[in-house]
Design an enzyme around this catalytic site. Structure first.
Site, PDB file in Angstrom:
ATOM      1  CB  THR A  73      -0.771  -0.022   1.309  1.00 27.79           C
ATOM      2  OG1 THR A  73      -0.158   0.386   2.594  1.00 27.79           O
ATOM      3  CG2 THR A  73      -1.670  -1.450   1.378  1.00 27.79           C
ATOM      4  CB  CYS A  74       0.301   4.764   0.005  1.00 28.92           C
ATOM      5  SG  CYS A  74      -0.891   5.128   1.462  1.00 28.92           S
ATOM      6  CG  ASN A  75       0.320   3.213   4.952  1.00 25.09           C
ATOM      7  OD1 ASN A  75       0.214   2.116   5.476  1.00 25.09           O
ATOM      8  ND2 ASN A  75      -0.628   4.098   4.842  1.00 25.09           N
ATOM      9  CD  GLU A  97      -6.006   2.230   5.470  1.00 25.32           C
ATOM     10  OE1 GLU A  97      -6.048   2.481   4.356  1.00 25.32           O
ATOM     11  OE2 GLU A  97      -4.690   1.958   5.712  1.00 25.32           O
ATOM     12  CD  GLU A 138      -9.117   4.124   1.977  1.00 26.65           C
ATOM     13  OE1 GLU A 138      -9.039   3.793   3.041  1.00 26.65           O
ATOM     14  OE2 GLU A 138     -10.012   4.915   1.711  1.00 26.65           O
ATOM     15  CB  ALA A 190      -8.152   8.934 -13.968  1.00 27.69           C
ATOM     16  CD  GLU A 220      -7.439   1.081  -4.839  1.00 34.24           C
ATOM     17  OE1 GLU A 220      -7.772   0.996  -3.677  1.00 34.24           O
ATOM     18  OE2 GLU A 220      -6.527   0.656  -5.474  1.00 34.24           O
ATOM     19  CB  ILE A 221      -4.979   7.188  -5.092  1.00 33.48           C
ATOM     20  CG1 ILE A 221      -4.067   6.093  -4.613  1.00 33.48           C
ATOM     21  CG2 ILE A 221      -4.738   8.390  -4.423  1.00 33.48           C
ATOM     22  CD1 ILE A 221      -2.588   6.339  -4.458  1.00 33.48           C
TER      23      ILE A 221
END
Length: 424
Positions: free
Chosen positions: A52-54, A113, A115, A189, A191-192
């Site tokens: 994920t982003c983190n 979260e 997600e 454009a 998922e985020i």
């Protein structure tokens, strides 16, 4: 011997997160699809990769104690630098508990979260697609999803605005007081970008433009919310109040002056004193964490119960493995005896074969069904000693199927030799 502990101890996790290595450093540790695919060939065991982003986390199931070191060696090679020293290694119940905390949203940049549940599902789907996620990894990920859903159902941890994307919008609002009437750009454009567009739409933002490399995808997202759209073009960004960036770009881009840029990329694309990244969102997340502390304590209680439930899942795996292994041996013997009976009868007709097949199948079902019912009850009641005794007695004392065949062949040979000596 405890078969459940044996399964639990075979799980491990290699973990990199925004907490352990920092958001900036994390960006250089990601694995691409082809690298994960190659890793699946390199590693002999079950595995799932959660990115994920983190966080970047690799969950493993293997009875080979050197499996973690093999993966770390591969990670160093594929990144052309030593990243193994950055890894946090979790083993056994510690690895399982960590995944449950991640799924519950209590070990996250944005507490509560949603997600992450989809991201765990995606990790499981990819693992199965690559052929590296079988019964043990699937059992772990499925239980983590159940724990995560229960935490959100029974606590208020996800109540209100949660998630990195909501944090990003809240951060923008904190800079301006309000975003209504502000000119906003979303770069990306995917998922985020899609999540940001939805949140902004729900906030009442109307002057929003989607920029995307693939024009059609950007247009489809923009049309969905009544926004404008353009192909990705950095020269068009000078007249916006807020820019949300959710793209990867090979070069750094100077942020337009007078614009608040919130860059959710890893690594960030924009640079400048007016650029805010995931690192800045961590500060906002800490305030949220303090507010949700009571809910976190309730979530931790559910996680402890989830660990006990997972032990039951492992018992079911023991049962399924035993029944599958045992019945495959029984079926092999049944087929051999049917063939032998047909030879003795001197009748290989279809009708005779059907009678013998039906009779032997019926016998097996009647003989073993009560035993399996008792074993199932033992599993449900966590009667480890009974399960150990049954599996030991009914799997040739732990002798492998190949070894069993070898012994059987040897006994048959001795029997024939003995018969020959008697006849003489």
């Amino acid at each position: 011997m405890n078969p459940v502990n044996d399964i639990i101890d075979s799980y491990s996790a290699i973990v990199y997160t925004h907490k352990t290595v920092g958001v900036d450093k994390l960006a250089s540790h990601y694995l691409g699809w082809n690298e994960i695919k190659e890793l699946s060939k390199y590693y002999d065991g079950e595995m799932a990769v959660l990115q994920t982003c983190n966080r970047i986390e690799i969950y493993l199931f293997s009875r080979n104690e050197s499996s973690v070191n093999e993966i770390l060696h591969y990670l160093n090679e594929v990144h052309n630098k030593v990243i193994s020293t950055d890894a946090t290694i979790l083993r056994g119940e510690e690895a399982i508990k960590h995944l449950f905390e991640v799924a519950s949203g209590i070990d996250s940049l944005s507490v509560g979260e949603y997600e992450i549940l989809k991201q765990i599902k995606d990790a499981m789907r990819d693992s199965i697609k690559l052929g590296i996620g079988s019964r043990y990894i699937r059992a772990l990920l499925e239980r983590s999803l159940k724990v995560g859903r229960r935490v959100r159902l029974e606590t208020g941890i996800s109540r209100g605005k949660v998630g990195v994307y909501s944090l990003a919008v809240e951060f923008a609002k904190s800079r301006f007081g309000d975003i209504l009437g502000k000119k906003i750009a979303i770069l990306g454009a995917g998922e985020i970008g899609g999540k940001l567009a939805l949140i902004l739409h729900n906030e009442g933002a109307t002057d929003v433009t989607i920029f995307n490399r693939t024009f059609e995808r950007g247009r489809n997202l923009a049309i969905k919310y009544g926004y404008s759209y353009f192909p990705l073009d950095f020269s068009r960004l000078h007249n916006y109040d807020i820019i949300f960036s959710a793209i990867f770009y090979p070069e750094k881009v100077k942020a337009p002056e007078g614009t608040v840029v919130i860059d959710l990329g890893s690594p960030p694309v924009f640079e400048g004193s007016n650029v805010y990244t995931l690192k800045d969102l961590e500060e906002l997340s800490k305030a949220t964490l303090e507010e949700r502390q009571r809910e976190i304590e309730r979530a931790e209680s559910i996680i402890r119960e989830g660990l006990e439930e997972f032990r039951k899942d492992c018992l079911n795996l023991v049962y399924d493995n035993f029944v599958s292994s045992f019945m495959s041996r029984v079926e092999e013997t049944r087929k051999e005896e049917v063939e032998r009976a047909l030879k003795v009868l001197g009748d290989d007709g279809e009708e005779t074969r059907e009678v013998l097949e039906a009779m032997t199948r019926s016998m097996i079902k009647k003989i073993f069904s009560p035993m399996f019912q008792n074993l199932r009850r033992a599993v449900e009641n966590n009667e480890i000693n009974y399960i150990n005794l049954a599996t030991s007695l009914l799997t040739h004392g732990g002798i492998s199927q190949d070894k069993t065949k070898e012994i059987k062949t040897e006994q048959e040979y001795k029997g024939r030799s003995s018969g020959d000596e008697t006849d003489s």
